[in-house]
Design a protein around this motif. Structure first.
Motif, mmCIF file in Angstrom:
data_model
loop_
_atom_site.group_PDB
_atom_site.id
_atom_site.type_symbol
_atom_site.label_atom_id
_atom_site.label_comp_id
_atom_site.label_asym_id
_atom_site.label_seq_id
_atom_site.Cartn_x
_atom_site.Cartn_y
_atom_site.Cartn_z
ATOM 1 N N GLU A 1 0.845 -1.192 0.000
ATOM 2 C CA GLU A 1 0.000 0.000 0.000
ATOM 3 C C GLU A 1 0.882 1.245 0.000
ATOM 4 O OE1 GLU A 1 -3.723 1.904 2.599
ATOM 5 O OE2 GLU A 1 -2.965 -0.100 3.050
ATOM 6 N N GLU A 2 0.405 2.286 -0.695
ATOM 7 C CA GLU A 2 1.087 3.582 -0.731
ATOM 8 C C GLU A 2 0.020 4.666 -0.794
ATOM 9 O OE1 GLU A 2 3.918 6.164 -3.802
ATOM 10 O OE2 GLU A 2 3.946 3.965 -3.869
ATOM 11 N N SER A 3 0.041 5.582 0.143
ATOM 12 C CA SER A 3 -0.991 6.619 0.194
ATOM 13 C C SER A 3 -0.656 7.785 -0.722
ATOM 14 C CB SER A 3 -1.150 7.141 1.633
ATOM 15 O OG SER A 3 -0.114 8.064 1.941
ATOM 16 N N GLU A 4 -1.624 8.638 -0.931
ATOM 17 C CA GLU A 4 -1.377 9.944 -1.517
ATOM 18 C C GLU A 4 -0.696 10.824 -0.465
ATOM 19 O OE1 GLU A 4 -2.001 10.950 -4.668
ATOM 20 O OE2 GLU A 4 -2.506 8.836 -5.022
ATOM 21 N N PRO A 5 0.010 11.883 -0.877
ATOM 22 C CA PRO A 5 0.589 12.793 0.117
ATOM 23 C C PRO A 5 -0.508 13.426 0.977
ATOM 24 C CG PRO A 5 1.538 13.192 -2.048
ATOM 25 C CD PRO A 5 0.373 12.270 -2.254
ATOM 26 N N PHE A 6 -0.249 13.552 2.277
ATOM 27 C CA PHE A 6 -1.205 14.208 3.165
ATOM 28 C C PHE A 6 -0.447 15.005 4.218
ATOM 29 C CE2 PHE A 6 -0.336 10.073 5.013
ATOM 30 C CZ PHE A 6 -0.286 10.292 6.387
ATOM 31 N N ARG A 7 -1.137 15.942 4.853
ATOM 32 C CA ARG A 7 -0.498 16.845 5.805
ATOM 33 C C ARG A 7 -0.137 16.125 7.096
ATOM 34 N NH1 ARG A 7 -3.616 22.561 6.112
ATOM 35 N NH2 ARG A 7 -2.240 22.680 7.948
ATOM 36 N N PHE B 1 0.662 17.929 9.783
ATOM 37 C CA PHE B 1 0.142 18.844 10.808
ATOM 38 C C PHE B 1 -1.196 19.396 10.334
ATOM 39 C CE2 PHE B 1 4.729 18.870 11.177
ATOM 40 C CZ PHE B 1 4.945 18.778 12.545
ATOM 41 N N VAL B 2 -2.218 19.229 11.133
ATOM 42 C CA VAL B 2 -3.562 19.653 10.743
ATOM 43 C C VAL B 2 -3.706 21.170 10.811
ATOM 44 C CG1 VAL B 2 -6.010 19.483 11.325
ATOM 45 C CG2 VAL B 2 -4.546 17.469 11.509
ATOM 46 N N LEU B 3 -3.026 21.820 11.766
ATOM 47 C CA LEU B 3 -3.239 23.232 12.031
ATOM 48 C C LEU B 3 -2.110 24.132 11.562
ATOM 49 C CD1 LEU B 3 -4.625 22.901 15.682
ATOM 50 C CD2 LEU B 3 -5.928 23.104 13.549
ATOM 51 N N ALA B 4 -0.948 23.604 11.311
ATOM 52 C CA ALA B 4 0.210 24.419 10.952
ATOM 53 C C ALA B 4 1.030 23.699 9.894
ATOM 54 C CB ALA B 4 1.060 24.692 12.193
ATOM 55 N N GLU B 5 2.093 24.356 9.433
ATOM 56 C CA GLU B 5 3.043 23.752 8.496
ATOM 57 C C GLU B 5 2.339 23.052 7.325
ATOM 58 O OE1 GLU B 5 6.339 24.111 9.020
ATOM 59 O OE2 GLU B 5 6.132 25.056 10.979
ATOM 60 N N PRO B 6 1.482 23.752 6.580
ATOM 61 C CA PRO B 6 0.726 23.073 5.512
ATOM 62 C C PRO B 6 1.598 22.492 4.410
ATOM 63 C CG PRO B 6 0.495 25.461 5.356
ATOM 64 C CD PRO B 6 1.161 25.183 6.665
ATOM 65 N N GLU B 7 2.833 22.976 4.297
ATOM 66 C CA GLU B 7 3.718 22.461 3.247
ATOM 67 C C GLU B 7 4.355 21.136 3.634
ATOM 68 O OE1 GLU B 7 6.338 24.485 6.146
ATOM 69 O OE2 GLU B 7 4.351 24.868 5.305
ATOM 70 N N VAL B 8 4.269 20.742 4.900
ATOM 71 C CA VAL B 8 4.885 19.487 5.345
ATOM 72 C C VAL B 8 3.911 18.344 5.074
ATOM 73 C CG1 VAL B 8 5.852 18.201 7.286
ATOM 74 C CG2 VAL B 8 6.263 20.671 7.095
ATOM 75 N N LYS B 9 4.198 17.598 4.016
ATOM 76 C CA LYS B 9 3.350 16.473 3.636
ATOM 77 C C LYS B 9 4.158 15.187 3.624
ATOM 78 C CE LYS B 9 0.039 19.161 0.962
ATOM 79 N NZ LYS B 9 -0.654 19.341 -0.335
ATOM 80 N N VAL B 10 3.485 14.100 3.894
ATOM 81 C CA VAL B 10 4.118 12.778 3.940
ATOM 82 C C VAL B 10 3.306 11.806 3.103
ATOM 83 C CG1 VAL B 10 5.015 13.208 6.269
ATOM 84 C CG2 VAL B 10 2.851 11.974 5.974
ATOM 85 N N LYS B 11 3.922 10.669 2.813
ATOM 86 C CA LYS B 11 3.209 9.533 2.241
ATOM 87 C C LYS B 11 3.366 8.366 3.202
ATOM 88 C CE LYS B 11 3.011 8.899 -2.214
ATOM 89 N NZ LYS B 11 3.349 8.587 -3.636
ATOM 90 N N ALA B 12 2.346 7.567 3.323
ATOM 91 C CA ALA B 12 2.402 6.365 4.140
ATOM 92 C C ALA B 12 2.628 5.162 3.231
ATOM 93 C CB ALA B 12 1.128 6.183 4.940
ATOM 94 N N PHE B 13 3.426 4.221 3.711
ATOM 95 C CA PHE B 13 3.759 3.015 2.953
ATOM 96 C C PHE B 13 3.541 1.785 3.825
ATOM 97 C CE2 PHE B 13 6.204 6.375 1.037
ATOM 98 C CZ PHE B 13 6.171 6.118 -0.324
ATOM 99 N N VAL B 14 3.122 0.704 3.170
ATOM 100 C CA VAL B 14 3.063 -0.614 3.808
ATOM 101 C C VAL B 14 3.755 -1.604 2.887
ATOM 102 C CG1 VAL B 14 1.610 -2.445 4.728
ATOM 103 C CG2 VAL B 14 0.860 -0.041 4.920
ATOM 104 N N PHE B 15 4.743 -2.318 3.427
ATOM 105 C CA PHE B 15 5.414 -3.379 2.699
ATOM 106 C C PHE B 15 5.280 -4.689 3.476
ATOM 107 C CE2 PHE B 15 7.510 0.349 1.042
ATOM 108 C CZ PHE B 15 7.866 0.027 -0.261
ATOM 109 N N GLU B 16 5.185 -5.781 2.758
ATOM 110 C CA GLU B 16 5.241 -7.103 3.384
ATOM 111 C C GLU B 16 6.656 -7.633 3.252
ATOM 112 O OE1 GLU B 16 3.445 -11.618 2.925
ATOM 113 O OE2 GLU B 16 2.263 -9.925 2.177
ATOM 114 N N ILE B 17 7.219 -8.099 4.346
ATOM 115 C CA ILE B 17 8.593 -8.573 4.351
ATOM 116 C C ILE B 17 8.689 -9.922 3.636
ATOM 117 C CG2 ILE B 17 10.582 -9.127 5.801
ATOM 118 C CD1 ILE B 17 9.588 -6.177 5.943
ATOM 119 N N GLY B 18 9.724 -10.090 2.815
ATOM 120 C CA GLY B 18 9.901 -11.310 2.032
ATOM 121 C C GLY B 18 10.666 -12.382 2.779
#
Length: 209
Positions: free
Chosen positions: A184-190, A192-209
């Motif tokens: 799984e890989e998310s879209e970029p999202f904030r 911080f909800v109230l500040a720093e609107p330019e700070v965005k991250v993506k969430a990742f999920v990997f299954e270990i092989g």
């Protein structure tokens, strides 16, 4: 600029692990209040991805870069009662211990050899750690080593660092080597909800092989 924004800027501006350690040591007592004031959401949001991919009772779960342990009580409330926390800051770990959510807390530095054997954890999570001036992309070699096959890696990465910080290259290298596969890989999202609107991250999920 508010007190909490100044503290955050100092953390982002750290030029070495020692500078980062000192910045967090100085901030530890006010960290929870300041980050909540900024609307920091990642320690709480990450629990949703854990709940989606990691069954209860699968085995120990590592909170890599746990800080003051904000994720711990929420994961425990969701039924994850075998939690281990890792952080670089002793002061932050002392606060995490007061939450009574972690079975074990260890001081260690991501990007170096970690103090657990191969295939030890059912999964690891990490939120807000792979960002400017923090843990390097090379951290994943050790985190994957200590996570068992079939387990999961669940984490966020600052979007701007995926290419510039070498994270995408490390992801591809581990995939090509069969050490994990992307789930799984998310879209970029904030972050911080109230500040720093330019700070965005993506969430990742990997299954270990």
């Amino acid at each position: 600029m508010s007190h909490e924004e100044k503290a955050l800027d100092r953390v982002y501006a750290a030029k070495s692990p020692r500078e980062l350690e000192r910045a967090y040591a100085d901030w530890a007592a006010d960290y929870d209040r300041d980050t909540i004031a900024l609307g920091y959401s990642l320690p709480f949001v990450i629990a949703g991805w854990v709940a989606r991919h990691v069954p209860h009772g699968d085995g120990p779960l590592l909170d890599a870069g746990c800080g003051t342990g904000l994720s711990g009580p929420f994961l425990k409330a969701l039924g994850y009662d075998d939690l281990v926390g890792l952080d670089y800051s002793r002061e932050m770990l002392d606060l995490a211990g007061q939450r009574n959510a972690y079975r074990e807390l260890r001081q260690a530095e991501l990007g170096t050899t970690l103090p657990w054997p191969d295939d030890h954890f059912a999964a690891f999570l990490s939120s807000g750690v792979f960002t400017a001036g923090h843990a390097p992309a090379s951290s994943f070699d050790e985190l994957v080593r200590i996570t068992r096959p079939g387990g999961h890696a669940i984490f966020t990465v600052r979007d701007l660092l995926l290419e510039d910080g070498g994270f995408s290259d490390v992801f591809r290298r581990l995939e090509d080597a069969g050490r994990w596969r992307r789930v799984e890989e998310s879209e970029p999202f904030r972050a911080f909800v109230l500040a720093e609107p330019e700070v965005k991250v993506k969430a990742f999920v990997f299954e270990i092989g």
